[in-house]
Enzyme design. Structure first.
Site, PDB file in Angstrom:
ATOM      1  N   GLU A  80       0.806  -1.227   0.000  1.00  0.00           N
ATOM      2  CA  GLU A  80       0.000   0.000   0.000  1.00  0.00           C
ATOM      3  C   GLU A  80       0.838   1.275   0.000  1.00  0.00           C
ATOM      4  OE1 GLU A  80      -3.573  -0.083   2.487  1.00  0.00           O
ATOM      5  OE2 GLU A  80      -3.227  -2.221   2.841  1.00  0.00           O
ATOM      6  N   HIS A  90     -10.521   3.582  18.743  1.00  0.00           N
ATOM      7  CA  HIS A  90     -11.507   2.612  19.209  1.00  0.00           C
ATOM      8  C   HIS A  90     -10.998   1.906  20.468  1.00  0.00           C
ATOM      9  CE1 HIS A  90     -13.262   2.140  14.927  1.00  0.00           C
ATOM     10  NE2 HIS A  90     -14.014   2.937  15.644  1.00  0.00           N
ATOM     11  N   TYR A  91     -11.946   1.623  21.359  1.00  0.00           N
ATOM     12  CA  TYR A  91     -11.639   0.746  22.479  1.00  0.00           C
ATOM     13  C   TYR A  91     -12.875  -0.099  22.745  1.00  0.00           C
ATOM     14  CZ  TYR A  91      -9.420  -1.176  26.490  1.00  0.00           C
ATOM     15  OH  TYR A  91      -8.824  -2.063  27.346  1.00  0.00           O
ATOM     16  N   PRO A 139     -10.123  -1.950  20.143  1.00  0.00           N
ATOM     17  CA  PRO A 139      -9.856  -1.771  18.713  1.00  0.00           C
ATOM     18  C   PRO A 139     -10.116  -3.062  17.937  1.00  0.00           C
ATOM     19  CG  PRO A 139      -7.808  -2.076  19.903  1.00  0.00           C
ATOM     20  CD  PRO A 139      -8.902  -2.041  20.941  1.00  0.00           C
ATOM     21  N   TYR A 188      -7.980  -4.246  15.768  1.00  0.00           N
ATOM     22  CA  TYR A 188      -6.687  -4.946  15.807  1.00  0.00           C
ATOM     23  C   TYR A 188      -5.790  -4.220  16.803  1.00  0.00           C
ATOM     24  CZ  TYR A 188      -5.898  -1.310  12.290  1.00  0.00           C
ATOM     25  OH  TYR A 188      -5.864  -0.102  11.626  1.00  0.00           O
ATOM     26  N   HIS A 224      -3.568   2.847  16.543  1.00  0.00           N
ATOM     27  CA  HIS A 224      -3.894   3.625  15.346  1.00  0.00           C
ATOM     28  C   HIS A 224      -4.996   4.623  15.680  1.00  0.00           C
ATOM     29  CE1 HIS A 224      -6.586   0.124  15.398  1.00  0.00           C
ATOM     30  NE2 HIS A 224      -7.448   0.831  14.701  1.00  0.00           N
ATOM     31  N   HIS A 241      -8.179   7.029  13.970  1.00  0.00           N
ATOM     32  CA  HIS A 241      -9.087   7.277  12.848  1.00  0.00           C
ATOM     33  C   HIS A 241      -9.227   8.780  12.650  1.00  0.00           C
ATOM     34  CE1 HIS A 241     -10.688   3.106  12.565  1.00  0.00           C
ATOM     35  NE2 HIS A 241     -10.247   3.074  13.815  1.00  0.00           N
TER      36      HIS A 241
END
Length: 199
Positions: free
Chosen positions: A26, A113-114, A116, A118, A122, A124
């Protein structure tokens, strides 16, 4: 949960992230990155989320992935990370508005996120008008500004961090976290309660 996270990482589920970080995958998608390895623990990169069509600006969704591998989730952030988090926040906003000039700084939301999806830290970066699906709901998304403020308000040494605060979160019943951790706990709690009621 920590042993579950460890097992998740050991199964090779993060290999795709390491390939992106190390420039094997990527590469053409990367919008911004610090020079690979130059910043040591401070390196990160920014690229479009796979679910974004890359055209609809109101649905903008980018991912900032850190190079360092010792931060699994926001729980690993400590007060000593504050300068880095502030620096990263500023660079991510600059890179986004420079790449997409039709967006203004105040039209961006940055969150983690929690739990996440993965376990590699990271962030967002989304447009404020992006439809608030369950991924942005209370009990899932925690604003980066809130994390920074929480760390800033902590008294004491630089090693204090997000591991010491209570965080409520929602777990979907279709996810591994529910199936492997919380469903068995719930089942054993019911069994214990049933036993104590029968005695």
């Amino acid at each position: 949960v920590r042993p579950f996270m460890q097992a998740n990482r050991e199964e090779g589920r993060l290999n795709w992230i390491y390939n992106v970080i190390e420039g094997r995958k990527e590469v053409e998608d990367v919008i911004y990155r610090t020079p690979l390895g130059r910043d040591g623990d401070e390196g990160f990169l920014l690229l479009p989320n796979v679910h974004w069509d890359r055209k609809t600006i109101d649905a903008l969704h980018l991912l900032a992935i850190v190079e360092r591998r010792d931060l699994w989730s926001l729980r690993d952030l400590k007060k000593k990370h504050l300068p880095w988090l502030r620096h990263m926040r500023a660079k991510l906003i600059d890179a986004t508005v420079n790449t997409y000039p039709q967006i203004e700084e105040d039209q961006l939301k940055l969150f983690c996120h929690y739990q996440p999806t993965y376990y590699h830290f990271h962030i967002h970066v989304v447009h404020v008008t992006l439809e608030a699906t369950t991924t942005q709901s209370v009990g899932k998304a925690i604003g980066l500004d809130s994390i920074i403020e929480q760390l800033h308000s902590m008294e004491g040494d630089e090693e204090k961090g997000m591991e010491s605060i209570s965080i409520g979160y929602t777990v979907g019943e279709a996810g591994d976290l529910w199936t492997n951790i919380f469903a068995p706990l719930k089942k054993s709690d019911r069994a214990s309660l049933s036993q104590s009621l029968n005695h």
